[in-house]
Design a protein around this motif. Structure first.
Motif, PDB file in Angstrom:
ATOM      1  N   VAL A 256       1.342  -1.075   0.144  1.00  0.00           N
ATOM      2  CA  VAL A 256      -0.142  -0.115  -0.386  1.00  0.00           C
ATOM      3  C   VAL A 256       1.045   1.461   0.344  1.00  0.00           C
ATOM      4  CG1 VAL A 256      -0.699   0.116   2.563  1.00  0.00           C
ATOM      5  CG2 VAL A 256      -1.955   1.127   0.888  1.00  0.00           C
ATOM      6  N   LEU A 257       0.561   2.421  -1.086  1.00  0.00           N
ATOM      7  CA  LEU A 257       0.836   3.548  -0.591  1.00  0.00           C
ATOM      8  C   LEU A 257      -0.383   4.300  -0.211  1.00  0.00           C
ATOM      9  CD1 LEU A 257       3.624   5.497  -1.390  1.00  0.00           C
ATOM     10  CD2 LEU A 257       2.410   4.965  -3.711  1.00  0.00           C
ATOM     11  N   GLY A 294       5.419   9.756   0.109  1.00  0.00           N
ATOM     12  CA  GLY A 294       6.756   8.875   0.416  1.00  0.00           C
ATOM     13  C   GLY A 294       6.780   7.666  -0.001  1.00  0.00           C
ATOM     14  N   ASP A 295       7.305   7.013   1.196  1.00  0.00           N
ATOM     15  CA  ASP A 295       7.355   5.948   1.249  1.00  0.00           C
ATOM     16  C   ASP A 295       6.027   4.744   1.116  1.00  0.00           C
ATOM     17  OD1 ASP A 295      10.270   5.006   0.423  1.00  0.00           O
ATOM     18  OD2 ASP A 295      10.274   5.721   2.753  1.00  0.00           O
ATOM     19  N   ILE A 296       6.042   3.317   0.930  1.00  0.00           N
ATOM     20  CA  ILE A 296       4.823   2.399   1.063  1.00  0.00           C
ATOM     21  C   ILE A 296       5.311   2.254   2.275  1.00  0.00           C
ATOM     22  CG2 ILE A 296       4.857   1.674  -1.423  1.00  0.00           C
ATOM     23  CD1 ILE A 296       6.548  -0.591  -1.038  1.00  0.00           C
ATOM     24  N   ASP A 297       4.307   1.070   2.132  1.00  0.00           N
ATOM     25  CA  ASP A 297       4.506   1.232   4.146  1.00  0.00           C
ATOM     26  C   ASP A 297       4.882   0.792   4.108  1.00  0.00           C
ATOM     27  OD1 ASP A 297       2.059   3.142   4.091  1.00  0.00           O
ATOM     28  OD2 ASP A 297       1.318   1.310   6.118  1.00  0.00           O
ATOM     29  N   TYR A 302      -3.249  -5.429   0.583  1.00  0.00           N
ATOM     30  CA  TYR A 302      -4.426  -5.360   0.067  1.00  0.00           C
ATOM     31  C   TYR A 302      -5.648  -4.558  -0.201  1.00  0.00           C
ATOM     32  CZ  TYR A 302      -3.038  -9.141  -3.641  1.00  0.00           C
ATOM     33  OH  TYR A 302      -2.623  -9.889  -3.638  1.00  0.00           O
ATOM     34  N   ALA A 303      -5.363  -3.621   1.248  1.00  0.00           N
ATOM     35  CA  ALA A 303      -6.369  -2.718   2.015  1.00  0.00           C
ATOM     36  C   ALA A 303      -6.048  -1.531   0.813  1.00  0.00           C
ATOM     37  CB  ALA A 303      -6.136  -2.988   3.679  1.00  0.00           C
ATOM     38  N   GLN A 304      -6.771   0.164   1.146  1.00  0.00           N
ATOM     39  CA  GLN A 304      -6.511   0.811   0.596  1.00  0.00           C
ATOM     40  C   GLN A 304      -6.985   1.708   1.291  1.00  0.00           C
ATOM     41  OE1 GLN A 304      -9.974   0.574  -2.862  1.00  0.00           O
ATOM     42  NE2 GLN A 304      -7.837   0.419  -4.187  1.00  0.00           N
ATOM     43  N   ARG A 305      -5.653   1.854   2.263  1.00  0.00           N
ATOM     44  CA  ARG A 305      -5.747   2.194   3.724  1.00  0.00           C
ATOM     45  C   ARG A 305      -4.013   1.915   3.981  1.00  0.00           C
ATOM     46  NH1 ARG A 305      -6.878  -0.085   7.552  1.00  0.00           N
ATOM     47  NH2 ARG A 305      -8.265  -2.337   7.393  1.00  0.00           N
ATOM     48  N   GLY A 306      -2.930   2.997   4.887  1.00  0.00           N
ATOM     49  CA  GLY A 306      -1.815   2.450   5.131  1.00  0.00           C
ATOM     50  C   GLY A 306      -2.557   2.496   6.688  1.00  0.00           C
TER      51      GLY A 306
END
Ligand SMILES: Cc1cc2nc3c(=O)[nH]c(=O)nc-3n(C[C@H](O)[C@H](O)[C@H](O)COP(=O)(O)OP(=O)(O)OC[C@H]3O[C@@H](n4cnc5c(N)ncnc54)[C@H](O)[C@@H]3O)c2cc1C
Lengths: 416, 95
Positions: A256-257, A294-297, A302-306
């Motif tokens: 996720v990003l 910034g960075d990906i988590d 596959y969750a559209q939230r971080g």
């Protein structure tokens, strides 16, 4: 209906009652020559160029949700061609050239804005690396300009030049880079493809492939079986899960990003800036919001939230570079699922199954690639040969030791 | 995310470094027939499931142990945490 200034005027005189839907909502036919899975930027661009460039007419794009609901409508809209390696740079430069003529080509205002991108330099080693990258860009026909700290200060006086740990020592600018209205890209390609006879079928989830004797005959969907001469997969973050249905394991992990947008401000940020000492980048949308990320988590998702640690990291990066940000209020934040590949570069290739083609592994940088990805995938689907700028994007490059690893991180997707 | 460490109790996921799919424990034998293909599979290909995922986390800012965390990639919910050492031993891989 062709869009033009005259049309807007004419509609204004008649109460805007004459506008028609920009694309049809057809029921799926039992069979198409080519079926594209995924109505994101890449799937729609592929259909558009198949029809416009390669003379194909009997095409469908199948989208499980609504077009533009995936990453094409979630990204931070930056376009650029500042890559270094031979396998990448000609492709991304091809893409940037397509962006430059795109709006006239598909007759839609995508708000392509070449406001420039500036990668900031904070150490001597980084200046050397960026000089080398700039030279590689120029060798491939792209533009690149190395700026001193003084030149940067003239354009971006509000940045923190005297940060004790990360002083700004200059920057690598690509003036032709910039931003594009991302939703309009999906809509423009959809409308352009629809006008050339492509069926765009929304709310149609592909649930499996019909593969007989090693040949793909079509796809199973939530709206029944749809036969196909060829099937092209362009589902971005869902690549792993989709290709598993064809029995394939991919050199890809889904991550996720997150991205963020502030309240609307008067114009403050003329172009796109990136922090070279941490991971933070920012531009200002035409509505005035500062768009940043910034960075990906860093873990499969596959969750559209971080999660919050990345929010903190991005905010810290932003404050180190651009202290004025501290007074700005955050309006929205969201996440999208990235198809992170093992070397940080994409794949546009045939599979070992006849009639099944794959486009994915775009990581966090596939928006800028949309026109070239569509063109090259269309080229592959129509001619069964790779486009000259996409010959390196093969499945077997990992097996053959031909990775295209811009960052030199190795087979660790969360580090690219 | 909170990872319930078998010895240390609840720890912030920030204390950990993420490596990836726990299948990375199953490093192939480098001198057998077909080692090249086995290493290609091991190094580059992933199941990448939407749902339960067993994955390796390293407690870098803590006791420096490797853990196998079972986490749902759709909800981020963590359902079990084991010491990677125990998982590897159960497979006969570690002394
Ligand atoms: C927060 C964020 C910031 C980003 N910033 C940038 C940036 O600044 N610059 C840049 O170049 N790139 C950026 N990216 C990356 C870029 O957005 C993606 O690489 C690119 O959009 C992926 O291609 P796409 O548009 O085709 O994907 P998508 O729009 O995700 O399209 C894939 C489509 O496939 C559909 N689909 C999936 N499974 C199925 C199925 N089984 N059946 C039918 N349909 C299915 C999905 O619903 C989706 O609509 C960013 C991404 C994110 C999330």
């Amino acid at each position: 209906m062709r869009y033009s200034g005259f049309r807007v005027l004419q509609q204004a005189m008649t109460g805007h009652k004459g506008w028609q839907p920009a694309w049809r909502d057809p029921d799926p036919k039992p069979h198409y020559d080519i079926v594209i899975i995924g109505g994101g930027g890449h799937g729609l661009a592929t259909a558009y160029y198949l029809a416009r460039q390669f003379g194909q007419a009997n095409i469908a794009v199948l989208e499980k949700g609504w077009i533009g609901g995936g990453n094409v409508g979630r990204n931070t809209t930056i376009i650029r061609s500042n890559y270094m390696l031979d396998g990448n740079e000609p492709f991304y430069e091809f893409s940037l050239k397509l962006w430059e003529g795109l709006e006239q080509d598909f007759n839609y205002n995508a708000m392509v804005s070449q406001r420039g991108i500036l990668n900031l330099i904070h150490s001597d080693a980084q200046r050397d690396a960026f000089t080398r990258r700039g030279n590689a860009m120029i060798l491939n026909g792209a533009d690149a300009e190395l700026l001193t700290a003084e030149q940067v200060r003239r354009e971006y006086p509000f940045l923190n030049f005297n940060n004790a740990r990360f002083p700004i020592k200059g920057g690598l600018a690509q003036r032709r880079g910039g931003t594009v209205r991302h939703d309009a890209v999906a809509w423009g390609y959809a409308r352009g493809a629809d006008r050339r006879g492509v069926d765009i079928i929304q709310h149609c989830e592909v649930t499996g492939f019909r593969i007989e004797n090693g040949i793909c005959r079509g796809v199973e969907t939530s709206r029944g079986f749809i036969g196909a001469g060829k099937v092209g997969v362009a589902v971005a973050g869902n690549s792993g899960r989709m290709m598993a249905k064809a029995g394939m394991r991919l050199p890809i992990e889904s991550h996720v990003l997150q991205a963020f947008v502030s309240e609307g401000l008067k114009p403050v940020l003329p172009g796109v800036i990136t922090f070279g000492a941490g991971h933070f980048y920012c531009s200002q949308s035409d509505k005035g919001g500062l768009v940043f990320g910034g960075d990906i988590d860093g873990y499969n998702s596959y969750a559209q939230r971080g999660n919050l640690p990345v929010v903190e990291d991005v905010a810290e990066g932003g404050m180190a570079l651009f202290p004025g940000l501290g007074r700005v209020r955050l309006l929205r934040m969201w996440g999208g699922i990235m198809d992170m590949s093992m070397d940080g570069s994409p794949i546009i290739d045939r599979t070992h199954i006849d009639g099944l083609y794959f486009n994915g592994g775009w990581c966090y940088g596939g928006f800028k690639a949309t026109p070239a990805s569509g063109w090259c995938f269309a080229h592959l689907l129509a001619t069964d040969t790779p486009h000259p700028t996409a010959t390196a994007y093969r499945f077997d490059r990992f097996e053959r030791g031909r990775m295209i690893d811009e960052k030199g991180m190795g087979a660790q997707p969360n580090l690219h | 995310m909170i990872i319930h460490h078998p010895f240390l109790g609840p720890c912030d996921a920030q204390e950990f470094t993420y490596l990836g799919d726990a299948s990375l424990i199953d490093r192939p034998d480098g001198v057998t027939e077909g080692a090249e293909a086995a290493f290609y599979n091991y190094q580059y290909l992933r199941d990448n499931p939407a749902g339960l995922h067993r994955e390796l986390w390293f407690h870098e800012q803590g006791d420096r142990s490797w853990l196998v965390v079972t986490r749902d990639t759709v909800t981020h919910e963590i359902t079990s945490v084991e010491l990677a050492r125990d998982v590897a031993r159960a497979k006969g891989r570690s002394a």
